[in-house]
Scaffold this motif. Structure first.
Motif, PDB file in Angstrom:
ATOM      1  N   CYS A  71      35.240  47.920  48.492  1.00  0.00           N
ATOM      2  CA  CYS A  71      34.399  46.957  47.779  1.00  0.00           C
ATOM      3  C   CYS A  71      33.644  47.750  47.020  1.00  0.00           C
ATOM      4  CB  CYS A  71      33.563  46.211  48.772  1.00  0.00           C
ATOM      5  SG  CYS A  71      34.729  45.282  49.760  1.00  0.00           S
ATOM      6  N   GLU A  72      32.778  48.647  47.479  1.00  0.00           N
ATOM      7  CA  GLU A  72      31.949  49.487  46.622  1.00  0.00           C
ATOM      8  C   GLU A  72      32.305  50.101  45.589  1.00  0.00           C
ATOM      9  OE1 GLU A  72      28.742  53.280  47.751  1.00  0.00           O
ATOM     10  OE2 GLU A  72      29.833  52.217  49.209  1.00  0.00           O
ATOM     11  N   ALA A  73      33.468  50.596  45.643  1.00  0.00           N
ATOM     12  CA  ALA A  73      34.303  51.451  44.493  1.00  0.00           C
ATOM     13  C   ALA A  73      34.846  50.521  43.405  1.00  0.00           C
ATOM     14  CB  ALA A  73      35.442  52.387  45.165  1.00  0.00           C
ATOM     15  N   ILE A  74      34.994  49.426  43.930  1.00  0.00           N
ATOM     16  CA  ILE A  74      35.465  48.257  42.974  1.00  0.00           C
ATOM     17  C   ILE A  74      34.281  47.835  42.130  1.00  0.00           C
ATOM     18  CG2 ILE A  74      36.248  46.052  42.608  1.00  0.00           C
ATOM     19  CD1 ILE A  74      38.638  47.253  43.818  1.00  0.00           C
TER      20      ILE A  74
ATOM     21  N   ARG B 122      40.531  39.565  41.857  1.00  0.00           N
ATOM     22  CA  ARG B 122      40.224  38.684  42.909  1.00  0.00           C
ATOM     23  C   ARG B 122      38.742  38.694  43.499  1.00  0.00           C
ATOM     24  NH1 ARG B 122      44.096  35.693  44.864  1.00  0.00           N
ATOM     25  NH2 ARG B 122      43.372  35.745  46.731  1.00  0.00           N
ATOM     26  N   VAL B 123      37.835  39.181  42.812  1.00  0.00           N
ATOM     27  CA  VAL B 123      36.390  39.293  43.328  1.00  0.00           C
ATOM     28  C   VAL B 123      35.705  37.650  43.265  1.00  0.00           C
ATOM     29  CG1 VAL B 123      34.218  40.256  42.997  1.00  0.00           C
ATOM     30  CG2 VAL B 123      36.222  41.708  42.748  1.00  0.00           C
ATOM     31  N   LEU B 124      35.999  37.247  41.979  1.00  0.00           N
ATOM     32  CA  LEU B 124      35.789  35.788  41.908  1.00  0.00           C
ATOM     33  C   LEU B 124      36.997  34.830  42.251  1.00  0.00           C
ATOM     34  CD1 LEU B 124      33.451  35.485  38.513  1.00  0.00           C
ATOM     35  CD2 LEU B 124      32.775  35.521  41.391  1.00  0.00           C
ATOM     36  N   THR B 125      36.660  33.588  42.655  1.00  0.00           N
ATOM     37  CA  THR B 125      37.859  32.723  42.648  1.00  0.00           C
ATOM     38  C   THR B 125      37.312  31.586  41.812  1.00  0.00           C
ATOM     39  OG1 THR B 125      37.334  33.133  45.000  1.00  0.00           O
ATOM     40  CG2 THR B 125      39.590  32.307  44.441  1.00  0.00           C
ATOM     41  N   GLU B 126      38.497  31.212  41.072  1.00  0.00           N
ATOM     42  CA  GLU B 126      38.052  30.300  40.005  1.00  0.00           C
ATOM     43  C   GLU B 126      38.415  28.854  40.887  1.00  0.00           C
ATOM     44  OE1 GLU B 126      38.781  29.500  35.444  1.00  0.00           O
ATOM     45  OE2 GLU B 126      40.529  30.394  36.509  1.00  0.00           O
ATOM     46  N   ILE B 127      37.677  27.961  40.801  1.00  0.00           N
ATOM     47  CA  ILE B 127      37.846  26.603  41.355  1.00  0.00           C
ATOM     48  C   ILE B 127      37.773  25.315  40.329  1.00  0.00           C
ATOM     49  CG2 ILE B 127      37.811  24.963  43.404  1.00  0.00           C
ATOM     50  CD1 ILE B 127      35.917  27.457  44.489  1.00  0.00           C
ATOM     51  N   VAL B 128      38.952  24.704  40.084  1.00  0.00           N
ATOM     52  CA  VAL B 128      38.604  23.447  39.330  1.00  0.00           C
ATOM     53  C   VAL B 128      38.498  22.131  40.011  1.00  0.00           C
ATOM     54  CG1 VAL B 128      39.647  22.487  37.254  1.00  0.00           C
ATOM     55  CG2 VAL B 128      40.033  24.660  37.542  1.00  0.00           C
ATOM     56  N   ASP B 129      37.715  21.341  40.015  1.00  0.00           N
ATOM     57  CA  ASP B 129      37.387  20.314  40.959  1.00  0.00           C
ATOM     58  C   ASP B 129      37.822  18.976  40.470  1.00  0.00           C
ATOM     59  OD1 ASP B 129      35.399  19.742  39.171  1.00  0.00           O
ATOM     60  OD2 ASP B 129      33.944  19.963  40.837  1.00  0.00           O
TER      61      ASP B 129
ATOM     62  N   THR C 253      35.127  38.048  51.796  1.00  0.00           N
ATOM     63  CA  THR C 253      35.239  39.316  52.631  1.00  0.00           C
ATOM     64  C   THR C 253      34.187  40.269  51.722  1.00  0.00           C
ATOM     65  OG1 THR C 253      37.564  38.622  52.552  1.00  0.00           O
ATOM     66  CG2 THR C 253      36.741  40.546  53.789  1.00  0.00           C
ATOM     67  N   PHE C 254      34.568  40.257  50.437  1.00  0.00           N
ATOM     68  CA  PHE C 254      34.064  41.114  49.436  1.00  0.00           C
ATOM     69  C   PHE C 254      32.343  40.950  49.544  1.00  0.00           C
ATOM     70  CE2 PHE C 254      32.460  42.323  45.228  1.00  0.00           C
ATOM     71  CZ  PHE C 254      33.242  43.310  45.049  1.00  0.00           C
ATOM     72  N   GLN C 255      32.085  39.785  49.714  1.00  0.00           N
ATOM     73  CA  GLN C 255      30.635  39.169  49.466  1.00  0.00           C
ATOM     74  C   GLN C 255      30.012  39.712  50.714  1.00  0.00           C
ATOM     75  OE1 GLN C 255      29.965  34.959  49.101  1.00  0.00           O
ATOM     76  NE2 GLN C 255      28.078  35.112  48.461  1.00  0.00           N
TER      77      GLN C 255
END
Lengths: 295, 470
Positions: free
Chosen positions: B33-36, B86-93, B105-107
């Motif tokens: 996570c840190e390296a990314i 895949r650090v951010l996930t896009e959600i379309v509501d 997990t990253f967070q």
């Protein structure tokens, strides 16, 4: 046939920063009961912020300077190798404690009334000295910026020293960011951030200090070109007079060295120029007024 | 047609190309996570930090308000990269509003790093789970100095790494020249050599064009090329590439010059570390009871993108205006590299003297090395004495190298067709116009009514002339 296209970043990554954090440790300010934020809570926010700055880039560097009531000192430098990374907090807190005790011993001699101001001019100068050293270390140095976490009221007696520090920061293109955690706005820091192109912010919700720090003050100089950051609303440009250190709207200025006075004097206390009568008198005396100093 | 192959610039491009499942698994490791995070563009880093303590999805519209109008393209790049990794996930509501949410997990891993990263001492060590998460600063504890004896100094370690790496390179380009053998299996070496060397029957292997270019790259770029081959080949050796990537990344967070106990490694890591020792990434040492490994600078630089200039070694080449080269080096590899484009005249114990000549450069150009590569090699490896000068390589030399290169490119070959004996001037002129229209006109001679057109438009020309006849 195979062709290689290796793309090189020609220079050092452009978001490497050197962050000088000036932490206000004035005991008179932190002991006031109307503080929304206790010193320990404040420290935990700041430590998390320092952690995240160091997390963002392995070349980032953080230096913490404690601004005390009578003195100021370096309490943490991430570039010094003597501290193992997992003992950082311990070292920082230990140094900070030593500093506060030493600072307190110095203040016993004189008694202060009310919340005194802390020695902002001293810690600003120390930060600038450190930055100058980094500038001279070689062509590849991190981009420096100064962050003042300040709560104590302005000390008008430091006006000249602080203004000098501000102008020297402006000359070396070092922005001074200010985060005011006290009750009132700070005219000094407003001017400092305005002149050096830094960000001035007085957070509304002090218990969310980390979010303010991460959102606004963690922005490296490169990204500042692209992000919306708080704009200065109004800057208090009033100056302090050199004679009684009062903040004044209107006053007298030495025509030779630009020193500011709240009352009319016969002689400039800074450069020694001899003045004539005040301007309200007849214009015939204006020639006398321009008399240059003997030295 | 030349096949253009873009090298993944660094580790992260390779990580980004992993399938989603593996990527999500990688994020369970706090170091990754840190390296990314560190590899992201500045703006993207900023966004992650800003969203670290926001638990609800952030609308795309409000994120756009964070940037000024000029920065919109950078904003787009940052968001794309975050989604790609895949650090951010896009959600379309349902209302067709796009929102973004951090990978949880990253967070959590980063939150822990920020809160506990510094104060390890306040955490109860008995709780295994916490150690797993919170030892966010160091992957493993270095060994106490009373067990490890004879630890090399940092300079020795760097010299060791360089020596090891050069030995490997020499082995790679000509196995006969190397004094020591590496313990890479010959099949492994073949994998590394693929693309760099070409072997015809019964002939000694020759460096290919890309092999020459490889030698002129700086160490980090070369290392990355080899590591990339090593990782892509890992599946064939029965090693999970995600495991290997995470181990290599973890390695880059160790402190250079500290000793780490080999007992802390898993079996697979113990095997991998032997290969890495051959490349000079780590130094293995054996004590009376324990054995340990010491990461070198090469290992700790791995996760940094290629061209971190702070890791550049000191140069050794002085080029004079009379085209002579003085290289202060004892390395055989340097000598071999210089031989690629210059004539080596004599060699002293610590000095190689050569000259750049027209013949030596023509040989280089024939082997597919470009003038720019030679010049940038000379500039990057300039001796500190001349490196301060601007330019570090004399201008007349660089100009001459470029001129000699352009000498070779004076003639351009284009497949073409010649038409003559046109029945009339009208047909000739119409044909000329036609060829011009299609951009295929190369040359015409209106007196003798002759015309040369590119081979590309042969079919159209034929059609046209046939229609003219009728």
């Amino acid at each position: 046939m195979l062709l290689f296209l290796v793309i090189f970043d020609s220079v050092i990554a452009d978001d490497v920063s050197l962050l000088m954090v000036l932490v206000d440790t004035n005991p008179f300010f932190w002991s006031t009961t109307n503080n929304a934020l206790s010193f320990s809570k404040f420290l935990s926010h700041v430590l998390a912020f320092l952690n995240s700055t160091l997390l963002l880039n392995q070349l980032n560097q953080v230096v913490v300077i404690a601004t005390g009531f009578n003195s100021c000192d370096y309490v943490y430098d991430s570039s010094s190798n003597s501290v193992a990374p997992n003992q950082r907090t311990e070292r920082l807190l230990q140094k900070l404690e030593e500093f506060v005790i030493k600072d307190e011993q110095l203040s016993k001699e004189e008694s202060a009334d009310g919340i005194g101001s802390s020695l902002l001019s001293g810690s600003l100068s120390m930060a600038l000295c450190y930055i100058q050293r980094v500038f001279r270390s070689g062509p590849l140095h991190p981009q420096p910026r100064i962050l003042c976490l300040h709560g104590s009221p302005d000390g008008p007696q430091q006006y000249v020293a602080i203004m000098n520090a501000i102008f020297s920061a402006q000359r070396s293109m070092v922005p001074i960011d200010s985060c005011v955690i006290g009750a009132q706005h700070s005219a000094f820091l407003q001017q400092a951030s305005y002149i050096t192109g830094g960000v001035y912010l007085k957070p509304q919700q002090l218990d969310g200090l980390f979010q303010y720090l991460a959102t606004v003050f963690a922005t490296d100089l490169h990204s500042r070109n692209f992000l919306q950051l708080p704009k200065p609303v109004g800057v208090d440009f009033r100056a302090s007079c050199f004679c009684h250190k009062n903040t004044i709207d209107m006053g007298y200025i030495c025509s030779v060295c630009l020193s500011i006075f709240c009352k009319h004097h016969k002689k400039c206390s800074t450069c020694g120029s001899v003045f004539g009568q005040a301007q309200t008198n007849a214009p015939s005396t204006s020639k006398q007024k321009r008399k240059s100093p003997d030295t | 047609m030349p096949q253009v192959k873009i090298i993944a610039k660094n580790f992260m491009d390779m990580v980004a190309s992993l399938p989603a499942m593996k990527l999500d698994k990688l994020y369970e490791n706090a170091f990754i996570c840190e390296a990314i995070l560190r590899s992201l563009p500045p703006l993207a880093k900023k966004y992650v930090l800003q969203m670290l303590y926001i638990d609800v999805p952030v609308p795309a519209k409000s994120m756009e308000e964070w940037v000024v109008a000029d920065g919109f393209s950078k904003h787009k790049v940052a968001i794309d990269r975050l989604i790609q990794l895949r650090v951010l996930t896009e959600i379309v509501d349902r209302k067709k509003e796009t929102t973004y949410k951090l990978n949880s997990t990253f967070q959590i891993n980063l939150q822990k790093h920020i809160v506990y990263g510094w104060c390890l001492t306040q955490i109860d060590y008995r709780d295994d789970l916490l150690i797993g998460y919170c030892s966010g600063v160091l992957p493993r504890e270095p060994m106490p100095s009373n067990i490890t004896v004879r630890l090399p100094s940092l300079e020795d370690l760097e010299a060791y790494a360089t020596e090891q790496w050069e030995c490997f390179l020499l082995h790679l380009i000509s196995s006969t020249q190397a004094e020591r053998t590496t313990n890479f299996s010959s099949s492994m070496m073949k994998v590394f050599q693929r693309g760099l060397l070409s072997q015809r029957d019964k002939e000694a292997p020759r460096l290919t064009e890309s092999g020459f270019q490889f030698l002129l790259m700086d160490t980090n770029a070369q290392l990355w090329y080899i590591i990339r081959e090593y990782i892509t080949n890992s599946e064939e050796r029965g090693v999970d590439s995600a495991n290997l990537i995470s181990f290599l990344l973890e390695l880059s967070f160790h402190v250079t010059g500290e000793a780490y106990n080999s007992n802390t490694l898993t079996d697979f890591q113990r095997n991998a570390i032997k290969d890495l020792a051959d490349l000079g990434l780590v130094k293995l040492q054996q004590g009376r009871k324990e054995s340990w490994f010491i990461p070198t600078k090469l290992a700790t630089n791995l996760s940094i993108s290629l061209s971190d200039s702070s890791s550049r070694k000191q140069g050794f080449v002085v080029v004079e205006t009379n085209f002579r080269i003085y290289a202060y080096s004892t390395s055989k590899l340097h000598c071999e590299i210089l031989r690629l484009f210059s004539r080596i005249e004599y060699q002293l114990p610590n000095l190689i003297v050569g000259a750049i000549t027209k013949e030596s450069l023509y040989d280089a150009f024939e082997n597919g090395i470009t003038a720019e590569q030679i010049i940038s090699f000379l500039q990057q490896n300039a001796h500190p004495r001349v490196a301060e000068r601007i330019p570090s390589v004399p201008e007349n030399v660089t100009d001459q190298i470029r001129l000699w290169e352009s000498d070779l490119n004076r003639i351009e070959m284009t497949p073409a067709h010649l038409y003559d004996e046109f029945p009339s001037r009208d047909v000739f002129e119409a044909a000329c116009d036609f060829a011009r229209e299609y951009g295929g006109m190369l040359w015409d001679d209106s007196k003798q009514m002759r015309l040369v057109v590119k081979a590309d438009i042969l079919m159209q020309m034929r059609e046209f002339l046939r229609s003219q006849k009728q």
